[in-house]
Scaffold this active site. Sequence first.
Site, PDB file in Angstrom:
ATOM      1  N   GLU A   1      10.253   8.047 -54.183  1.00  0.00           N
ATOM      2  CA  GLU A   1      10.998   8.786 -55.213  1.00  0.00           C
ATOM      3  C   GLU A   1      11.109  10.232 -54.768  1.00  0.00           C
ATOM      4  O   GLU A   1      10.755  10.569 -53.641  1.00  0.00           O
ATOM      5  CB  GLU A   1      10.291   8.657 -56.571  1.00  0.00           C
ATOM      6  CG  GLU A   1       8.869   9.183 -56.573  1.00  0.00           C
ATOM      7  CD  GLU A   1       8.173   9.064 -57.925  1.00  0.00           C
ATOM      8  OE1 GLU A   1       8.844   8.943 -58.963  1.00  0.00           O
ATOM      9  OE2 GLU A   1       6.933   9.131 -57.941  1.00  0.00           O
TER      10      GLU A   1
ATOM     11  N   TYR B   1       1.026  14.056 -69.380  1.00  0.00           N
ATOM     12  CA  TYR B   1       2.090  14.798 -70.054  1.00  0.00           C
ATOM     13  C   TYR B   1       3.378  14.002 -70.121  1.00  0.00           C
ATOM     14  O   TYR B   1       3.518  12.944 -69.502  1.00  0.00           O
ATOM     15  CB  TYR B   1       2.333  16.139 -69.343  1.00  0.00           C
ATOM     16  CG  TYR B   1       3.095  16.049 -68.033  1.00  0.00           C
ATOM     17  CD1 TYR B   1       2.495  15.536 -66.881  1.00  0.00           C
ATOM     18  CD2 TYR B   1       4.425  16.471 -67.939  1.00  0.00           C
ATOM     19  CE1 TYR B   1       3.197  15.466 -65.674  1.00  0.00           C
ATOM     20  CE2 TYR B   1       5.122  16.409 -66.746  1.00  0.00           C
ATOM     21  CZ  TYR B   1       4.508  15.903 -65.618  1.00  0.00           C
ATOM     22  OH  TYR B   1       5.205  15.824 -64.438  1.00  0.00           O
TER      23      TYR B   1
HETATM   24  N1  PDD Z   1       9.464  14.802 -63.998  1.00  0.00           N
HETATM   25  N2  PDD Z   1       9.279  10.898 -60.759  1.00  0.00           N
HETATM   26  C1  PDD Z   1       8.538  12.006 -60.845  1.00  0.00           C
HETATM   27  C2  PDD Z   1       7.486  12.249 -59.816  1.00  0.00           C
HETATM   28  C3  PDD Z   1       8.774  12.925 -61.890  1.00  0.00           C
HETATM   29  O1  PDD Z   1       8.013  14.027 -61.986  1.00  0.00           O
HETATM   30  C4  PDD Z   1       9.808  12.668 -62.827  1.00  0.00           C
HETATM   31  C5  PDD Z   1      10.122  13.594 -63.959  1.00  0.00           C
HETATM   32  C6  PDD Z   1      10.559  11.487 -62.685  1.00  0.00           C
HETATM   33  C7  PDD Z   1      11.662  11.120 -63.649  1.00  0.00           C
HETATM   34  O2  PDD Z   1      11.144  10.718 -64.886  1.00  0.00           O
HETATM   35  P1  PDD Z   1      12.014  10.863 -66.237  1.00  0.00           P
HETATM   36  O3  PDD Z   1      13.317  10.257 -65.972  1.00  0.00           O
HETATM   37  O4  PDD Z   1      11.216  10.121 -67.259  1.00  0.00           O
HETATM   38  O5  PDD Z   1      12.110  12.343 -66.527  1.00  0.00           O
HETATM   39  C8  PDD Z   1      10.252  10.626 -61.645  1.00  0.00           C
HETATM   40  C9  PDD Z   1       9.570  15.691 -65.135  1.00  0.00           C
HETATM   41  C10 PDD Z   1      10.944  15.989 -65.579  1.00  0.00           C
HETATM   42  C11 PDD Z   1       8.707  16.907 -64.885  1.00  0.00           C
HETATM   43  O6  PDD Z   1       7.653  16.744 -64.301  1.00  0.00           O
HETATM   44  O7  PDD Z   1       9.054  18.004 -65.322  1.00  0.00           O
END
Ligand code: PDD
Length: 277
Positions: free
Chosen positions: A176, A30
């Site tokens: 993270e 996704y």
């Molecule tokens: N999640 N690390 C993890 C485990 C994440 O689930 C997300 C984002 C990020 C940050 O990625 P980005 O900057 O591309 O949004 C890092 C989204 C927002 C979610 O699962 O809803």
Amino acid sequence: MVYLNGEFVPKHNAYVHVMDRGFLFGDGVYEVIPVYSGKIFRLDEHLKRLQNSLHSVQINNPYSTQQWHQILHQLLDYSSTSNQSLYLQISRGADVCRKHSFDTLTPTVFIESNPLTPKTKPELETGYRAISQADFRWQRCDIKSTSLLANIMYAQHAKQHQVEEVILHRDQQITEGATSNVFIVKDDTLFTHPTSEHILSGITRDLVLESARYCQLSIQETAFSLADLLSADEVWLSSSTREIMPIIDVDGHSINHGILGKYWSQVYDYYQDLKHA
Ligand code: PDD
């Protein structure tokens, strides 16, 4: 309206097959993509990461980049809200019986869009709390998989402890957040875990690095420990929905005596400029 397998349908009429491997196994990938003032932010970067995730799990990308652009924009046309969060997922599709291995199936594509209300700067300036936990996820966190049981457990843990996020550590190093990337500032240097199979390479993470470079902050994509984080001058989280969020308390320890450091505000401001550029 939502998009499901080639059609725009009202959400209450959108159904997937009970044998869909997304339902049975969480066998899918996704993306979450922010939309500001009707413009999809960093779409090509998200589509590139989507392609990487699909490739890693051997699902064929059902659409070309141009088709993705067209479908996403068509979906946005159904809504009048200018800031939105697009959620798109592709599962491997429905099989005739449940088995772990797979043959080539027709992927199921689902897209929806919801209003996005990022926190305002004054709201963010209040600072947020986090807790730390061991990272017990799998070894391919670079794949944006819909199999999110570990992340769900962390999110619920955060909710029950009334904190914003769970910050994860593996082998004494911060990887993270459960749904975000993590940064610290120490002595005028920004640190974040390097891209690897232990983190999701966040699109916002790249934008934070771009903003930090602009603000003349030196950058080290090097892992750091929980002790480093607790003694940092600043701690930030980043994600497409949170943008850049300052953390002032981790496990009940104040970061920088609970006072926001000087860099967050500068990097945040530059990020806002990028959003509207
Ligand atoms: N999640 N690390 C993890 C485990 C994440 O689930 C997300 C984002 C990020 C940050 O990625 P980005 O900057 O591309 O949004 C890092 C989204 C927002 C979610 O699962 O809803």
